[in-house]
Design a protein around this motif. Structure first.
Motif, PDB file in Angstrom:
ATOM      1  N   ARG A 199     -18.849  42.641  22.942  1.00  0.00           N
ATOM      2  CA  ARG A 199     -17.929  43.781  22.968  1.00  0.00           C
ATOM      3  C   ARG A 199     -17.488  44.240  21.572  1.00  0.00           C
ATOM      4  NH1 ARG A 199     -17.460  40.632  27.319  1.00  0.00           N
ATOM      5  NH2 ARG A 199     -16.951  41.556  29.356  1.00  0.00           N
ATOM      6  N   PHE A 200     -17.858  43.503  20.557  1.00  0.00           N
ATOM      7  CA  PHE A 200     -17.376  43.795  19.203  1.00  0.00           C
ATOM      8  C   PHE A 200     -17.922  45.123  18.693  1.00  0.00           C
ATOM      9  CE2 PHE A 200     -17.846  43.033  14.489  1.00  0.00           C
ATOM     10  CZ  PHE A 200     -16.506  43.183  14.201  1.00  0.00           C
ATOM     11  N   ASP A 201     -17.023  45.977  18.214  1.00  0.00           N
ATOM     12  CA  ASP A 201     -17.395  47.283  17.683  1.00  0.00           C
ATOM     13  C   ASP A 201     -17.243  47.252  16.156  1.00  0.00           C
ATOM     14  OD1 ASP A 201     -17.804  49.878  16.956  1.00  0.00           O
ATOM     15  OD2 ASP A 201     -16.332  50.740  18.324  1.00  0.00           O
ATOM     16  N   PRO A 202     -18.341  47.259  15.410  1.00  0.00           N
ATOM     17  CA  PRO A 202     -18.257  47.145  13.948  1.00  0.00           C
ATOM     18  C   PRO A 202     -17.631  48.355  13.275  1.00  0.00           C
ATOM     19  CG  PRO A 202     -20.509  47.642  14.628  1.00  0.00           C
ATOM     20  CD  PRO A 202     -19.738  47.381  15.882  1.00  0.00           C
ATOM     21  N   THR A 203     -17.476  49.453  14.006  1.00  0.00           N
ATOM     22  CA  THR A 203     -16.918  50.662  13.393  1.00  0.00           C
ATOM     23  C   THR A 203     -15.392  50.662  13.368  1.00  0.00           C
ATOM     24  OG1 THR A 203     -16.871  51.899  15.485  1.00  0.00           O
ATOM     25  CG2 THR A 203     -18.916  51.957  14.205  1.00  0.00           C
ATOM     26  N   VAL A 204     -14.766  49.721  14.070  1.00  0.00           N
ATOM     27  CA  VAL A 204     -13.299  49.700  14.151  1.00  0.00           C
ATOM     28  C   VAL A 204     -12.673  49.272  12.828  1.00  0.00           C
ATOM     29  CG1 VAL A 204     -11.326  48.619  15.293  1.00  0.00           C
ATOM     30  CG2 VAL A 204     -13.302  49.338  16.636  1.00  0.00           C
ATOM     31  N   GLY A 205     -13.367  48.404  12.090  1.00  0.00           N
ATOM     32  CA  GLY A 205     -12.841  47.993  10.798  1.00  0.00           C
ATOM     33  C   GLY A 205     -12.135  46.663  10.781  1.00  0.00           C
ATOM     34  N   VAL A 206     -12.267  45.842  11.838  1.00  0.00           N
ATOM     35  CA  VAL A 206     -11.678  44.506  11.846  1.00  0.00           C
ATOM     36  C   VAL A 206     -12.802  43.482  11.841  1.00  0.00           C
ATOM     37  CG1 VAL A 206      -9.640  45.263  13.097  1.00  0.00           C
ATOM     38  CG2 VAL A 206     -11.588  44.364  14.369  1.00  0.00           C
ATOM     39  N   ARG A 207     -12.482  42.270  11.357  1.00  0.00           N
ATOM     40  CA  ARG A 207     -13.475  41.222  11.339  1.00  0.00           C
ATOM     41  C   ARG A 207     -13.627  40.631  12.734  1.00  0.00           C
ATOM     42  NH1 ARG A 207     -14.859  39.008   6.387  1.00  0.00           N
ATOM     43  NH2 ARG A 207     -16.484  37.997   7.653  1.00  0.00           N
ATOM     44  N   LEU A 208     -14.800  40.106  13.005  1.00  0.00           N
ATOM     45  CA  LEU A 208     -15.080  39.520  14.317  1.00  0.00           C
ATOM     46  C   LEU A 208     -14.142  38.363  14.628  1.00  0.00           C
ATOM     47  CD1 LEU A 208     -16.742  39.156  16.881  1.00  0.00           C
ATOM     48  CD2 LEU A 208     -18.440  37.904  15.526  1.00  0.00           C
ATOM     49  N   VAL A 209     -13.792  37.584  13.621  1.00  0.00           N
ATOM     50  CA  VAL A 209     -12.926  36.421  13.849  1.00  0.00           C
ATOM     51  C   VAL A 209     -11.575  36.847  14.421  1.00  0.00           C
ATOM     52  CG1 VAL A 209     -11.920  36.372  11.544  1.00  0.00           C
ATOM     53  CG2 VAL A 209     -12.099  34.260  12.828  1.00  0.00           C
ATOM     54  N   SER A 210     -11.075  38.007  13.988  1.00  0.00           N
ATOM     55  CA  SER A 210      -9.792  38.503  14.504  1.00  0.00           C
ATOM     56  C   SER A 210      -9.943  39.061  15.916  1.00  0.00           C
ATOM     57  CB  SER A 210      -9.237  39.585  13.577  1.00  0.00           C
ATOM     58  OG  SER A 210      -8.984  39.072  12.291  1.00  0.00           O
ATOM     59  N   PHE A 211     -11.041  39.742  16.156  1.00  0.00           N
ATOM     60  CA  PHE A 211     -11.286  40.336  17.470  1.00  0.00           C
ATOM     61  C   PHE A 211     -11.548  39.259  18.527  1.00  0.00           C
ATOM     62  CE2 PHE A 211     -14.402  41.943  20.591  1.00  0.00           C
ATOM     63  CZ  PHE A 211     -13.667  42.983  21.141  1.00  0.00           C
ATOM     64  N   ALA A 212     -12.196  38.166  18.133  1.00  0.00           N
ATOM     65  CA  ALA A 212     -12.645  37.161  19.102  1.00  0.00           C
ATOM     66  C   ALA A 212     -11.537  36.254  19.611  1.00  0.00           C
ATOM     67  CB  ALA A 212     -13.757  36.304  18.489  1.00  0.00           C
ATOM     68  N   VAL A 213     -10.384  36.236  18.936  1.00  0.00           N
ATOM     69  CA  VAL A 213      -9.302  35.323  19.345  1.00  0.00           C
ATOM     70  C   VAL A 213      -8.961  35.481  20.821  1.00  0.00           C
ATOM     71  CG1 VAL A 213      -6.864  34.783  19.051  1.00  0.00           C
ATOM     72  CG2 VAL A 213      -8.285  35.147  17.059  1.00  0.00           C
ATOM     73  N   HIS A 214      -8.786  36.713  21.259  1.00  0.00           N
ATOM     74  CA  HIS A 214      -8.402  36.966  22.654  1.00  0.00           C
ATOM     75  C   HIS A 214      -9.420  36.389  23.623  1.00  0.00           C
ATOM     76  CE1 HIS A 214      -7.311  39.059  26.349  1.00  0.00           C
ATOM     77  NE2 HIS A 214      -8.563  39.472  26.420  1.00  0.00           N
ATOM     78  N   TRP A 215     -10.691  36.630  23.362  1.00  0.00           N
ATOM     79  CA  TRP A 215     -11.730  36.215  24.298  1.00  0.00           C
ATOM     80  C   TRP A 215     -11.902  34.702  24.322  1.00  0.00           C
ATOM     81  CZ3 TRP A 215     -13.126  39.941  27.441  1.00  0.00           C
ATOM     82  CH2 TRP A 215     -12.929  41.258  27.029  1.00  0.00           C
ATOM     83  N   VAL A 216     -11.827  34.080  23.167  1.00  0.00           N
ATOM     84  CA  VAL A 216     -11.951  32.620  23.096  1.00  0.00           C
ATOM     85  C   VAL A 216     -10.785  31.960  23.831  1.00  0.00           C
ATOM     86  CG1 VAL A 216     -11.958  30.621  21.553  1.00  0.00           C
ATOM     87  CG2 VAL A 216     -13.275  32.665  20.955  1.00  0.00           C
TER      88      VAL A 216
END
Length: 285
Positions: A94-111
């Motif tokens: 689900r990670f969108d590289p155009t949003v401007g956040v790092r994957l590590v920050s985005f993945a917290v919720h899912w993990v």
């Protein structure tokens, strides 16, 4: 999530080999922001599963870091990590590289969501019998219990005498058998402001700090420290000693002390130090 992406998850071993797994994932190189973005674009634009695999592999250490925070629930660490890995795969998809956040920050919720679900399904706040003696008492007490409800004093004495245990042990085990598991989440009518109604789910997450940011900063510090050590090794032995003595020890040496050590002037030591710093800066860039 597709079967292909699910197959990318490393199988987390149980038992003593869990430490080997943790060491293995900790040795996987981290991605720079540019590398991460390029891989995410390949995944989203071209469906490149090898790019997805690289994103997943480089963040497995992050899952281990989060899973360790749930060790207090008595569940196998390998299982917690495995569930977290599933959350990581969902995040990568689900990670969108155009949003401007790092994957590590985005993945917290899912993990965390996957680990929370696993804890909800498996955690039991009251463990009825945790030792061999308690298990024996538990099964004998079930046979001896003639009616529902609590034992009377006479019944407690009778059971204690028949089983050869103390009154306190009988009463403790009966209490465990008669109690109900605490609800993991508060009901809709519960007052969350009441301290005595705190449910286990309220202990799952610490909102006092940004775990993703802290973790990313720590990983970057470690990464920078490793790069610095590699850069220092490219210097000659004398320059290495000057940098170590002037910058990387608590008891820092003076220019004159190093001048006396190498039998040169203090100005020469300063020049060597400046040249070494320039080389390190270039290597770090």
């Amino acid at each position: 999530m597709s079967t292909n992406m699910q197959s990318m998850a490393l199988t987390v071993p149980s038992g003593g080999s869990i430490e080997s797994y943790i060491q293995a994932v900790s040795s996987i190189p981290m991605l720079s922001a540019e590398e991460e973005r390029a891989l995410a674009e390949r995944l989203h634009q071209d469906g490149d599963l090898m790019a997805a695999k690289q994103l997943i592999m480089s963040h497995l250490r992050f899952v281990v870091h989060i899973a360790k925070g749930y060790s207090g629930y008595g569940l196998p660490q390998a299982d917690l990590i495995q569930e977290g890995n599933i959350g990581l795969m969902k995040a990568v998809k689900r990670f969108d590289p155009t949003v401007g956040v790092r994957l590590v920050s985005f993945a917290v919720h899912w993990v965390k969501a996957e680990i929370h679900e696993f804890v909800l399904k498996n955690w039991r706040i009251v463990k009825v019998a945790t030792t061999k003696a308690q298990r024996k008492l538990f099964f004998n007490l079930r046979k001896s219990k003639k009616r529902l409800g609590w034992f009377t004093n006479d019944e407690v004495n009778t059971v204690a005498e028949e089983l050869g245990v103390s009154r306190a042990e009988v009463m403790e085990m009966e209490s465990r058998m008669s109690s109900q598991d605490m609800a993991f989440d508060l009901g809709s009518d519960d007052d969350e402001s009441s301290s005595h109604l705190l449910s286990p789910s309220q202990y799952l997450e610490d909102n006092s700090s940004d775990l993703a940011t802290n973790f990313e900063n720590k990983q970057w510090e470690d990464h920078s420290a490793n790069r610095l050590q590699l850069a220092i090794k490219t210097l000659d032995e004398r320059s290495q000693d000057i940098i170590q003595s002037r910058w990387l020890t608590e008891d820092k040496a003076t220019l004159q002390e190093l001048a006396n050590k190498y039998q040169v002037s203090a100005e020469r030591v300063r020049q060597l130090e400046n040249n070494a710093m320039k080389k390190l800066q270039a290597a770090m860039r």
